[in-house]
Design a protein around this motif. Structure first.
Motif, PDB file in Angstrom:
ATOM      1  N   PRO A  65       0.652  -1.223   0.123  1.00  0.00           N
ATOM      2  CA  PRO A  65      -0.083   0.102   0.075  1.00  0.00           C
ATOM      3  C   PRO A  65       0.816   1.232   0.096  1.00  0.00           C
ATOM      4  N   GLN A  66       1.968   1.299   0.806  1.00  0.00           N
ATOM      5  CA  GLN A  66       2.903   2.395   0.671  1.00  0.00           C
ATOM      6  C   GLN A  66       3.356   2.681  -0.734  1.00  0.00           C
ATOM      7  N   LEU A  67       3.807   1.655  -1.666  1.00  0.00           N
ATOM      8  CA  LEU A  67       4.246   1.608  -2.955  1.00  0.00           C
ATOM      9  C   LEU A  67       2.958   2.316  -3.723  1.00  0.00           C
ATOM     10  N   GLU A  68       1.843   1.782  -3.352  1.00  0.00           N
ATOM     11  CA  GLU A  68       0.717   2.318  -4.183  1.00  0.00           C
ATOM     12  C   GLU A  68       0.558   3.753  -3.925  1.00  0.00           C
ATOM     13  N   GLU A  69       0.561   4.025  -2.772  1.00  0.00           N
ATOM     14  CA  GLU A  69       0.371   5.521  -2.257  1.00  0.00           C
ATOM     15  C   GLU A  69       1.034   6.342  -3.139  1.00  0.00           C
ATOM     16  N   LEU A  70       2.387   6.005  -2.849  1.00  0.00           N
ATOM     17  CA  LEU A  70       3.281   6.733  -3.661  1.00  0.00           C
ATOM     18  C   LEU A  70       3.260   6.826  -4.999  1.00  0.00           C
ATOM     19  N   ILE A  71       2.783   5.947  -5.824  1.00  0.00           N
ATOM     20  CA  ILE A  71       2.333   5.928  -7.217  1.00  0.00           C
ATOM     21  C   ILE A  71       1.228   6.952  -7.532  1.00  0.00           C
ATOM     22  N   THR A  72       0.151   6.746  -6.553  1.00  0.00           N
ATOM     23  CA  THR A  72      -0.924   7.622  -6.897  1.00  0.00           C
ATOM     24  C   THR A  72      -0.431   9.150  -6.359  1.00  0.00           C
ATOM     25  N   ILE A  90       9.743  12.665 -11.850  1.00  0.00           N
ATOM     26  CA  ILE A  90       8.597  11.638 -11.068  1.00  0.00           C
ATOM     27  C   ILE A  90       8.489  10.440 -11.812  1.00  0.00           C
ATOM     28  N   THR A  91       8.513  10.353 -13.205  1.00  0.00           N
ATOM     29  CA  THR A  91       8.079   9.307 -14.165  1.00  0.00           C
ATOM     30  C   THR A  91       9.201   8.252 -13.851  1.00  0.00           C
ATOM     31  N   ASP A  92      10.592   8.960 -13.788  1.00  0.00           N
ATOM     32  CA  ASP A  92      11.658   8.239 -13.813  1.00  0.00           C
ATOM     33  C   ASP A  92      11.701   7.648 -12.597  1.00  0.00           C
ATOM     34  N   ARG A  93      11.398   8.170 -11.452  1.00  0.00           N
ATOM     35  CA  ARG A  93      11.879   7.695 -10.105  1.00  0.00           C
ATOM     36  C   ARG A  93      10.604   6.603 -10.017  1.00  0.00           C
ATOM     37  N   ILE A  94       9.359   6.799 -10.336  1.00  0.00           N
ATOM     38  CA  ILE A  94       8.403   5.565 -10.209  1.00  0.00           C
ATOM     39  C   ILE A  94       8.847   4.447 -10.978  1.00  0.00           C
ATOM     40  N   GLU A  95       9.292   4.579 -12.143  1.00  0.00           N
ATOM     41  CA  GLU A  95       9.525   3.717 -12.887  1.00  0.00           C
ATOM     42  C   GLU A  95      10.820   2.971 -12.284  1.00  0.00           C
ATOM     43  N   ARG A  96      11.715   3.356 -11.478  1.00  0.00           N
ATOM     44  CA  ARG A  96      12.834   2.852 -11.049  1.00  0.00           C
ATOM     45  C   ARG A  96      12.337   1.930  -9.772  1.00  0.00           C
ATOM     46  N   ILE A  97      11.595   2.801  -9.170  1.00  0.00           N
ATOM     47  CA  ILE A  97      11.041   2.064  -7.745  1.00  0.00           C
ATOM     48  C   ILE A  97      10.167   0.875  -8.021  1.00  0.00           C
ATOM     49  N   GLN A  98       9.123   0.905  -9.041  1.00  0.00           N
ATOM     50  CA  GLN A  98       8.527  -0.069  -9.533  1.00  0.00           C
ATOM     51  C   GLN A  98       9.294  -1.333  -9.906  1.00  0.00           C
ATOM     52  N   SER A  99      10.414  -1.201 -10.577  1.00  0.00           N
ATOM     53  CA  SER A  99      11.415  -1.962 -11.121  1.00  0.00           C
ATOM     54  C   SER A  99      12.379  -2.602 -10.126  1.00  0.00           C
TER      55      SER A  99
END
Length: 1110
Positions: A65-72, A90-99
């Motif tokens: 949920p913390q990851l999903e909240e961060l993506i939201t 923001i897009t780069d960081r979200i892609e990196r943390i998802q990866s």
């Protein structure tokens, strides 16, 4: 991230911080996953790691949920900002943390799958290893069962069959060893990143043992085959040898007859021919010497195995015949030689023969000397033994020659006259005949004596050397067996050492078990035994071989390394046990989170450090928060309910509402807490609490956090019973605190607590009851509520209990329970706590006439003055009333939903009260929980003591005596008269009264302080803004008017449904003037009868006591 972007888009800072925290946590988690290694082949270790991986995967899922909240949040930021650079970041960081998230999750799942496969493979390998070790054990058992048996064809054939069967079994069992090896190779190949030492060492040991067994079986089979061949050939060889003996004996007889012919010595050509024939015969005899010895040796072995049978008798005869013929043949050969040598040059030949014998003896002595020294290992000495056996056989063969030569010399010197010797001995110069004869005799005799001496010396030397060889063989064999045994045990110990897990990976609870398992005392005895054997060999003059020396050095080095490893292991385990074991309180360090840290004082009492404010305190941070939350309950006007509600909140925070009385008793018995007067130190308290909460965690895993609960409960117990933080409380205090707040029937608690202070006969005196009440009153005292329950002085309560029991010296459990059912003032908080707990979930189908709450949750208060008038517990406890209803009107309390019978009964009471006047209610007020001065607990002690003092003083003055000094100044004197004795008795009584008065004054001072604090709190409540002070359209005018109203605004309260009738006293009760509470006995009894028209148990008829447990 650029600072300009942070200024332009402030929300990016929060996003950046959350992103960094989650990224760092994922990186740390990934590092932990990669660094975790397990012992391959150790199922327990693998299972523990699987559990850890499962927990880690659960932690990861909980963080999703913390990851999903961060993506939201990132999507919202992208939608809100028009800055392209910010959107890109923001897009780069979200892609990196998802990866990164997916990568960590994949690593976890892969590792978990690998561990499951490792568990399966390790299980298969362990099963195969067990089978391989089983067949190894069977093979060893068969090898050890082989003993030296009969030396017969049948026995040898049977052994050969057994050996071949064992070899066949080994070929079949090879499959088990191969399977274990294949599985071990698979483990070593597939899980090389983990710790494979255990698999490697066990596999090496199995293969080494298997190869050793194979070698022994092969050698045994070859030796048996050779023995079998020799036994088969023995009869043929014996017959062949006997046939040769017969031929040789015939030849010897012919030669012997020829040498005894007359005048043969004068025919030199005939003598030479006979000498040649004798040499041929002697050559054959020497050629058959080894054959004779082998036949004799094998025959003796066969003879020993056939002992007692007919075959043995036959074989013995044949061997005796062979030995006799062999001996006779050698004698005849020597006799032939002696006769052939008997010529004119006989003394010269004898002289040469003696010289040859001396040279041979010297050579053999030198050869024997060269065999020294004794070899330094068993194979070398065994070889020396074989050489010396051949040497002894050579001596035995030469013995007849030497004996015959010496006998010939003796006969020659005896038979030849001096005249003959004169002719035989020619000196270069002329000597008298007699002197020449004497010289010949002296020369031959001297040489014969030298030969005899050297022969005896050589035999003694040989015997001494054989003794040394035998002793060396015995000692070296013992040394070899000892070194083999030590090597095996060292290998086993090294396997165990190799399987040791790092101390940091061990469970804290298993540290003591691991300490007990690290033992190497038997190995020390083996090492000492080996070194002693080596020293004994050195004292015997045996220099050990380089191989043995290197073996000893290797064994001692391995032993020393093992000792160092064991000592280091023990040190690490002791340190871990000290730092993390049960006595370390280390597991409690997780009860606090940053910036807090749990520390321990020298007397083991915990305290807490706040690194943020750089301060320390005795209370746990959660306990501090709990105490602060209890302040919300200070607006409850009635102290008994206020105390009970605080205790209920405390009980839930400590999870003691989940603890049954039986579970608590089991934990106390498990820790042998039977001596109630004995002190408990911090570690004993922690151990007992840990046992309690471990059991609760098993039953309520989602509710109980063991470290936090143990630390919080410890904190509360110390706050109640050890405010000075000495680190010790009495066992009785510990039991009182735990049992008071556990989940149990109220009377079961009373029985248990009474049992703790009762004697073995089941009776309790005043002192013991005082101890129990003293420990009990500390519980509300710690909450600052002790003044409402008679203060810290428990003497009136003790007197009340024993007055209730007609002043008996001791009371039994039944009387104590009857007294406790009356809810004495010092203990009333406990039954009220039970009622509060019972009312928590009660739901009443009624509406509060003040706050309009419907349905009413908790306590329900129904007016017995007005119809359909109900108040919820919140309004009742805060003192809110509706228009037309006075606080002194009678009300009834319900902690469970009402029944139709109760509704009818209450309707009748309301109807009855409708016809009563205000004067009746003013004349019959229903007081709350009174101070110490109650019907149950006797009159005011200060008043009685003061009156007694005044009476004695007037009596003393009336007798015209001088004024009495103050009691502390009086000294005891021996009575001189009855009057002096009376004065001393009066003075003693006055001293006792004065001490009691001073103690009571101290209690009253404490009460006064608590009243002042409660008054201050009440004033704060009354000084709230005018808008908040309105209650149903009524405005509280001022603190003073409120205080003036409080004396007459006490509710007339009845409790029903399993509750005993009683009322709570709030701040207004404590502030009421003393004259209002000093009612006469008759009036108080009338009030009690009017308030509680039922029996002394004061339970509603037909309604059982259902709410005794919490």
């Amino acid at each position: 991230m650029p600072s300009s972007l942070l200024l332009e888009v402030p929300a990016l800072a929060d996003f950046n911080r959350a992103w960094t925290e989650l990224t760092d946590w994922l990186s740390l988690l990934d590092q932990v996953i990669k660094s975790q290694r397990v012992m391959v082949g150790d199922l327990e270790d693998i299972n523990e790691m699987i559990i850890k991986q499962k927990a880690t995967l659960q932690d990861l899922e909980q963080r999703r949920p913390q990851l999903e909240e961060l993506i939201t949040a990132a999507q919202n930021l992208k939608n809100k900002t028009s800055n392209q650079e910010a959107r890109t970041i923001i897009t780069d960081r979200i892609e990196r943390i998802q990866s990164q998230w997916d990568e960590v999750q994949e690593h976890l799942q892969n590792r978990r799958q690998q561990l499951n496969e490792m568990l399966k493979d390790s299980t298969q390998w362990l099963e195969a290893k067990e089978e391989a070790e089983q067949v190894l054990g069977q093979a060893r058992a068969k090898l050890e069962s082989w003993k030296e048996g009969p030396y017969t064809m049948d026995a040898i054939q049977r052994k050969i069959t057994e050996t071949k069967q064992l070899a066949k079994d080994l070929r079949q069992w090879q499959i088990n060893v191969d399977v274990a090896n294949d599985l071990a190779l698979k483990l070593l190949r597939d899980y090389s990143a983990d710790d494979t030492r255990k698999v490697h060492m066990i596999t090496e040991n199995i293969n080494a043992s298997w190869a050793s067994i194979h070698k022994r079986v092969s050698e045994q089979e070859a030796a048996l085959e050779e023995t079998h061949r020799l036994l088969q050939q023995f009869p043929l060889d014996l017959e062949k040898f006997l046939a040769w003996l017969t031929e040789a004996e015939t030849t010897a007889n012919v030669l012997q007859d020829a040498t005894h012919k007359e005048r043969l010595l004068e025919d030199s050509k005939g003598v030479r021919e006979l000498m040649k024939q004798w040499q041929d015969l002697q050559g054959e005899i020497e050629a058959h010497t080894d054959i004779y010895h082998n036949l004799d040796e094998n025959g003796q072995k066969i003879l020993r195995s056939l002992e007692g049978s007919d075959d043995a008798i036959v074989l013995q005869r044949r061997l005796d015949n062979m030995n006799f013929k062999w001996s006779e043949l050698r004698k005849k050969s020597l006799n032939i030689r002696s006769h052939l040598e008997a010529s004119s040059d006989q003394w010269k030949r004898l002289h040469l023969s003696l010289q040859e014998l001396l040279v041979w003896l010297q050579l053999k002595d030198d050869e024997l000397s060269r065999q020294a020294p004794i070899g330094g290992d068993f194979p070398a000495v065994q070889k020396q033994n074989d050489v010396h056996r051949a040497f002894k056989r050579e001596l035995k063969t030469k013995e007849p020659v030497i004996m015959s030569t010496l006998e010939t010399v003796r006969i020659f010197l005896t038979e030849q006259p001096l005249e003959g010797l004169e002719k035989l001995y020619q000196e270069p110069r002329e000597l008298p005949p007699e002197e020449r004869a004497q010289n010949v005799t002296r020369l031959l005799r001297k040489q014969a004596e030298e030969v005899n001496t050297e022969w005896e010396k050589l035999n003694l030397h040989s015997a001494d050397w054989q003794r040394k060889i035998d002793e060396a063989l015995e000692r070296l064999q013992e040394l070899q067996e000892a070194t083999d045994e030590l090597d095996l045990k060292l290998r086993q110990a090294e396997v165990i050492k190799g399987s040791w897990q790092p101390v940091g990976d061990l469970l804290i609870d298993s540290l003591q078990d691991h300490l007990e398992k690290v033992k190497i005392a038997p190995l020390k005895e083996n090492v000492s035994h080996v070194n002693d054997l080596a020293r004994q060999l050195t004292t015997l003059g045996i220099q050990l071989s380089p191989y043995n020396l290197s073996t000893l050095e290797d064994l001692n080095t391995r032993w020393k390394l093992l000792q160092v490893a064991v000592e280091d292991r023990i040190r690490q385990l002791h340190e871990a046990h000290r730092d993390f074991g049960p006595a370390s309180q280390h597991f409690l360090s997780t009860s606090v989170q940053g910036p807090w840290e749990r520390a321990i004082s020298p007397n083991k009492v915990p305290y807490y450090i706040n690194h943020e404010t750089q301060t320390t305190c005795w209370d746990h941070p959660k306990m501090t928060e709990l105490y602060q939350s209890l302040a919300d309950l200070n607006n409850v006007r009635f102290s008994a309910y206020r105390t009970a509600m605080k205790l209920r909140r405390l009980q839930k925070a400590l999870c003691l509402d989940l603890l049954s009385l039986s579970a608590a008793c089991d934990a106390l018995d498990q820790h042998n807490l039977k001596q109630n007067d004995q002190p408990m130190d911090i570690l004993q308290i922690i151990n007992c609490l840990t046992t309690i909460y471990d059991r609760l965690e098993q039953e309520h895993s989602n509710l109980v956090n063991v470290p936090l609960c143990v630390d919080m409960c410890l904190n509360w117990l110390l706050n109640v019973y050890d405010t000075g933080r000495t680190g010790r409380i009495r066992v009785l205090s510990f039991k009182t605190g735990i049992i008071s707040l556990c989940k149990a029937h109220l009377e079961d608690k009373y029985r248990y607590l009474f049992k703790q202070v009762a004697s073995s006969t089941g009776f309790c005196d005043q002192r013991r009851l005082g101890l129990l009440l003293h420990d009990s009153i500390q519980i509300p005292r710690q909450l600052g509520e002790v003044a409402s329950f008679g203060g810290s002085n428990i003497e009136p309560s003790v007197r009340s209990c024993f007055q209730f029991a007609n002043n008996k010296p001791e009371i039994e459990a039944a009387l104590f329970l009857d007294w406790m059912r009356l809810e004495p003032q010092s203990m009333v908080w406990l039954p009220v706590l039970h009622r509060v707990a019972a009312a928590e979930t009660a739901k009443h189908q009624a509406k509060c006439n003040i706050c309009k709450e419907c349905p009413i949750i908790g306590f329900r208060y129904r007016s017995l003055k007005h119809f359909n008038y109900d108040i919820c517990q919140s309004c009742f406890f805060s003192g809110r009333v509706a228009k037309g209803h006075k606080m002194h009107y009678p009300m009834v309390e319900y902690c469970t939903p009402t029944t139709s019978g109760e509704d009818v009964r209450d309707f009748a009471k309301v109807l009855k009260n409708k016809f009563r006047t205000k004067r009746y209610f003013a004349k019959h007020p229903r007081m709350g929980y009174l101070p110490v001065q109650t019907v149950l607990e006797g009159d005011n002690m200060e008043t009685n003591l003061q009156a007694e003092y005044d009476r004695l003083k007037q009596q003393h003055d009336h007798k015209g005596l001088s004024p009495l000094p103050s009691p502390p100044e009086m000294m005891p004197t021996s009575p001189q008269s009855p009057r002096d004795a009376e004065l001393i008795a009066e003075a003693k009584l006055l001293r006792q009264h004065k001490g009691r008065l001073e103690a009571r004054m101290q209690i009253l001072e404490d009460h006064n302080k608590q009243l002042e604090s409660q008054l201050h709190r009440l004033r704060q409540l009354l000084e709230q803004p005018q808008a908040e002070a309105k209650v149903n359209g009524t405005t509280v005018s001022s603190p003073s008017t409120s205080l003036q109203r409080s004396d007459s605004s006490q509710p007339m309260l009845l409790r029903v449904v399993g509750s005993q009738t009683s009322e709570s006293m709030g701040e207004e009760d404590l502030l009421s003037p003393p004259q209002d509470t000093s009612t006469g006995l008759e009036e108080v009894m009338e009030q009690l009868n009017n308030s509680f028209p039922s029996s002394r148990g004061r339970n509603t008829p037909g309604k059982p006591m259902r709410e005794d447990t919490m």
